[in-house]
Design a protein around this motif. Structure first.
Motif, short mmCIF file in Angstrom:
data_model
loop_
_atom_site.label_atom_id
_atom_site.label_comp_id
_atom_site.label_asym_id
_atom_site.label_seq_id
_atom_site.Cartn_x
_atom_site.Cartn_y
_atom_site.Cartn_z
N UNK A 50 32.58 35.65 -3.79
CA UNK A 50 32.70 35.02 -2.46
C UNK A 50 31.98 33.67 -2.43
N UNK A 51 30.82 33.60 -3.07
CA UNK A 51 30.07 32.34 -3.06
C UNK A 51 30.71 31.29 -3.97
N UNK A 52 31.32 31.72 -5.06
CA UNK A 52 32.08 30.79 -5.89
C UNK A 52 33.24 30.20 -5.10
N UNK A 53 33.86 31.01 -4.26
CA UNK A 53 34.96 30.51 -3.42
C UNK A 53 34.46 29.47 -2.43
N UNK A 54 33.28 29.66 -1.88
CA UNK A 54 32.72 28.70 -0.92
C UNK A 54 32.41 27.37 -1.62
N UNK A 55 31.84 27.44 -2.82
CA UNK A 55 31.57 26.22 -3.59
C UNK A 55 32.87 25.47 -3.85
#
Length: 256
Positions: free
Chosen positions: A158-163
């Motif tokens: 999920x955090x990779x997607x935000x980046x």
């Protein structure tokens, strides 16, 4: 950079931890803060804590996974309080996911809050900021988005997607007068990290993290990071050959 006059800063996930500490830091600076989270009581206690500060904090209870509610909240804030000059999209959660108990529903829940919650806010904010050719968006991700780590198959994804989302939006929004930043914290002492049962290198107090976050908002840096030593180690980890990368990450797998 400072908050434009007669504008407000909107912070989601503001009831606890880093979001709460940042809201108080902004209010100490004299900024007008709108604080959102699902917990009304925590938001009201936050507003009361800021009563003697130079700025003010207005509670705005909200579930960012509800797109219609987000759109209504942004409309209400801009009509009744002030245009949103800075939006800190911080609402999110963490849930460890191991291979032995992998459930798609757990991943879905993390993506719904951590990614789609931000997307709902962007949908409501972008037309307004683009029309004004002014605004700043800070998307809160994590160093866990740099590389796949044990038990973080959902959270890290999920955090990779935000980046990736922030990187993708920046070139176009630069031309439209809107600033995009991505925030990649390491370990910050919050109620969420208090639940962790593993070592957390360079664990940072929430107030210190909020100060670093605040300085980043006033800069022109695309990426806001803290604590720096841990972030640099994570950046190094992600560029290692897989043979070395997995040799290191295997050491963090909990023993059974």
């Amino acid at each position: 950079m400072s908050l434009p006059k007669d504008h407000c800063i909107w912070i989601t996930g503001a009831s606890l931890g880093l979001g709460r500490a940042l809201a108080l830091r902004c209010a100490r600076e004299g900024w007008r803060v709108v604080a959102s989270a699902r917990g009304r009581e925590h938001l009201e206690s936050l507003a009361a804590e800021a009563a003697d500060l130079a700025g003010e904090i207005t509670p705005c209870p909200l579930d960012v996974t509800d797109a219609e509610a987000v759109a209504a909240a942004v409309q209400q804030v801009e009509a009744e309080i002030a245009p949103v000059g800075i939006a800190v999209l911080n609402a999110g959660t963490h849930r460890p996911i191991s291979a032995g108990s992998f459930r798609a529903g757990d991943v879905e829940g993390l993506l719904k809050l951590n990614v789609l919650g931000i997307a709902n806010c962007l949908e409501a904010l972008l037309p307004r900021m683009i029309a004004r050719r002014q605004g700043r968006l800070a998307l809160v991700a994590s160093v866990a988005g740099y590389a796949g780590l044990p038990t973080a198959a959902g959270y890290g994804a999920s955090k990779a997607a935000v980046i990736n989302m922030a990187e993708s939006l920046k070139p176009e929004l630069d031309r439209l007068g809107v600033t995009v930043q991505v925030v990649n914290p390491g370990f910050v002492q919050t109620p969420l990290t208090d639940k962790n049962d593993f070592p957390m290198p360079f664990l940072m107090p929430a107030d210190d993290a909020a100060e670093a976050f605040f300085r980043g908002l006033r800069s022109q840096r695309f990426e806001i990071v803290f604590p720096r030593r841990f972030v640099y180690l994570m950046k190094l980890l992600k560029i290692l050959p897989y043979r070395l990368f997995f040799a290191l990450t295997r050491r963090t797998v909990p023993s059974r």
